[in-house]
Design a protein around this motif. Structure first.
Motif, short mmCIF file in Angstrom:
data_model
loop_
_atom_site.label_atom_id
_atom_site.label_comp_id
_atom_site.label_asym_id
_atom_site.label_seq_id
_atom_site.Cartn_x
_atom_site.Cartn_y
_atom_site.Cartn_z
N ALA A 184 42.08 42.08 36.19
CA ALA A 184 43.30 43.40 35.74
C ALA A 184 44.55 42.62 34.71
N GLN A 187 45.44 39.80 32.16
CA GLN A 187 45.03 38.65 33.16
C GLN A 187 43.36 37.74 31.54
N ARG A 251 46.73 46.81 37.09
CA ARG A 251 47.62 45.97 37.67
C ARG A 251 47.19 45.06 38.57
N GLU A 252 46.07 46.06 39.41
CA GLU A 252 44.96 45.68 40.13
C GLU A 252 43.81 45.94 39.73
N THR A 253 42.73 45.48 39.50
CA THR A 253 41.53 45.75 39.34
C THR A 253 40.80 45.92 41.09
N VAL A 254 40.97 47.17 41.32
CA VAL A 254 40.06 47.40 43.27
C VAL A 254 38.49 47.59 42.25
N PRO A 359 42.88 34.87 37.48
CA PRO A 359 43.05 36.42 38.75
C PRO A 359 42.82 35.70 39.69
N ARG A 412 40.24 42.89 45.12
CA ARG A 412 41.45 43.02 44.85
C ARG A 412 41.40 42.22 43.60
N TRP A 413 41.36 42.31 42.38
CA TRP A 413 41.66 41.08 41.22
C TRP A 413 42.81 41.59 40.59
N LEU A 414 44.05 40.19 41.05
CA LEU A 414 45.34 40.61 40.94
C LEU A 414 45.99 39.30 40.66
N THR A 415 46.77 39.72 40.89
CA THR A 415 48.24 37.90 40.56
C THR A 415 48.62 37.61 42.21
N PRO A 417 49.31 37.76 44.51
CA PRO A 417 50.50 38.33 45.88
C PRO A 417 51.41 38.29 46.34
#
Length: 536
Positions: A184, A187, A251-254, A359, A412-415, A417
């Motif tokens: 995302a 990252q 900001r999220e890669t979905v 991530p 969901r690739w994200l920091t 959460p």
């Protein structure tokens, strides 16, 4: 951002499966489809149903081994393979108005197979031919003469403007077996996902399916916000599969994933939405030879599971002395993932790897996956270049020919959460070993509501210790620095045979669980841990 090939190879130099005695992968390269199959269905617009039909038909015939890549590519070592560079100005869609561009990976080194590539434009399918003209061989000048004009691709990566409006960053890559990974905004690459896992950590050895063919859908003008769609055909000795990925960076890669799997043979264990990561050591590790000057080294620091009952469970990762497999019954699963909850640079101090930017990856089933379990596999590792953590869902249903499987989900690739879970969660796990017969744990809990609680607010800790140990003491109190709560407790090991005293690796892991109960009757997520006497 580092090139994905460099990051991926860091893990693939010694493949994941070799740490548990698994079988060497037999991969698939190019498939010549039968008349009427997906690649030849030109009369109508090409859709996912074409890929599904191709997988279904292919499952009725035996697996076909791939053709070999040129011997000169087989012989490449890592450093030589890295010297072959894709020419950025030759990127597919690079000179169009598309929000995406595609670059290709050269076969060679560990990537000893090529994949078939197509583009779908307006419903029509065109092959993507990958030739030597797309690569820079200036550092390996003797190699091109040993290769055919069309060399094919080992995989591909996609670039888009994810960090700034003016530069197209690499944000997703498909390379090696059914592995893929993404990032995302802000990252760096870390853990990987796979299309499917077969017999992971089983004595007979793991089988690794391959994405052997891809169809990349060109976004229609003005449709970039809806993401990029990629279809993939999966193949192995035991099964085939059709996959659709709708990938939306940000900001999220979905990724919305649709999968249809067609078994060729009965399969003992199948892993849905498998995740693969690295944990060398962390705040919970006892001092040992694996450690260097950095406080922590890991891409993921634990497994989070959201059960159908509503319970959230956090299982910190460890680097065990011997293979450790944990299983959690999860009927009507709500979600699971490998997270990098620690996002503070001061806890890593690595200015190159930047582990705090790795991530987290959260899996959300779309529809009811039915009864099954989430499994976590931890493999001993002495170096950070190796993947040694895996997690996946194992359905209870029988996997056999004539019984196709359907599993759809969102990645969901994200920091890390704050909304997973939405209440009170574990923020750190620390441990010490006062003597060979005991362990001491410090577990910190934090949540948005905790700092606002009155000073007189209390929390009751519920600690469970499995067979093989007993609870010696426990204490729960407000952490005056964080505003959260801190749980401390000690356990003493029990029993054990003379052989187990001499060889502690023969002792079974002891399961620990703990959670907090608050005055308003709410509870924290469940902290879950496995500890073995004499092991880190």
């Amino acid at each position: 951002m580092k090139n994905a090939a460099d990051v991926l190879v860091r893990f693939k130099r010694t493949p994941f499966y070799k740490y548990i005695g698994l079988l060497t992968v037999v991969a698939v390269l190019t498939w010549a489809p039968a008349p009427g199959s997906a690649a030849q269905a030109a009369a109508k617009p090409f859709t996912f149903e074409n890929v599904e039909q191709a997988a279904k038909e292919m499952a009725t015939v035996p697996f076909q081994a791939p053709p070999a890549i040129p011997e000169a590519l087989h012989k490449l070592d890592y450093d030589t393979w890295r010297k072959i560079r894709f020419l950025p100005d030759r990127a597919f869609w690079g000179k169009s108005k598309s929000p995406y561009e595609i670059q290709f990976f050269h076969p060679g080194f560990l990537y000893d197979r090529t994949v078939k590539l197509h583009v779908i434009d307006g419903g029509k399918v065109e092959p993507l031919a990958v030739t030597k003209a797309l690569f820079d061989y200036s550092q390996v000048k003797d190699l091109p003469d040993q290769l055919p004009t069309e060399i094919g691709a080992a995989g591909f990566r996609v670039h888009t403007a994810i960090n700034t409006p003016t530069y197209l960053d690499e944000f997703v890559v498909f390379l090696g077996a059914s592995y893929f990974r993404a990032v995302a905004k802000g990252q760096g690459y870390g853990l990987s996902a796979r299309g499917l896992a077969i017999n992971t950590a089983e004595p007979e050895g793991e089988e690794f399916p391959w994405f052997r063919e891809f169809w990349i859908v060109k976004p229609a003008p003005g449709k970039a916000a809806k993401g990029l769609t990629v279809y993939a055909l999966l193949d192995s000795n035991s099964l085939t599969g059709a996959y659709a990925f709708t990938i939306t960076p940000g900001r999220e890669t979905v990724m919305d994933v649709t999968s249809r799997v067609f078994p060729r043979t009965p399969i003992k264990k199948i892993g849905i939405a498998p995740l693969t990561s690295m944990f060398l050591y962390g705040e919970n590790s006892l001092p040992g030879s694996r450690m260097d000057w950095r406080p922590e080294v890991h891409d993921s620091d634990g497994l989070l599971v959201h059960f159908g009952s509503g319970e959230w469970l956090w299982r910190p990762a460890v680097n065990p002395a011997t293979l450790l497999t944990s299983s959690f019954e999860a009927d009507n699963l709500k979600g699971f993932g490998l997270l990098e909850r620690d996002t503070d640079f001061t806890n890593f101090q690595d200015t190159e790897a930047r582990y705090e930017k790795r991530p987290s990856l959260w899996v959300e089933p779309r529809g009811d996956w039915g009864p099954g379990r989430v499994e976590m596999v931890l493999i001993p590792s002495e170096q950070e270049i190796h993947d040694n953590v895996a997690a996946y869902f194992v359905p209870k249903q029988v996997v056999a020919p004539g019984s196709p499987l359907r599993f759809d989900y969102r990645l969901r690739w994200l920091t890390a959460p704050a909304d997973l879970p939405p209440g009170v969660r574990v923020t750190s796990t620390r441990s010490s070993q006062p003597d060979k017969n005991s362990r001491f744990f410090v577990v910190d809990f934090q949540g948005d509501k905790l700092p606002a609680l009155p000073p007189t607010a209390t929390a009751e800790a519920v600690v469970s210790v499995g067979p093989g140990a007993k609870l010696l003491s426990q204490q729960c109190f407000r952490n005056p620095v964080t505003g959260g709560f801190r749980l401390t407790f000690a356990i003493g090991f029990e029993g054990g045979s003379t052989l187990q005293d001499i060889l502690p690796e023969k002792r079974e892991a002891i399961e620990l669980r703990a959670f907090l109960k608050f005055d308003d009757k709410s509870v924290s997520e469940t902290w879950s841990y496995a500890v073995t006497p004499g092991k880190s």
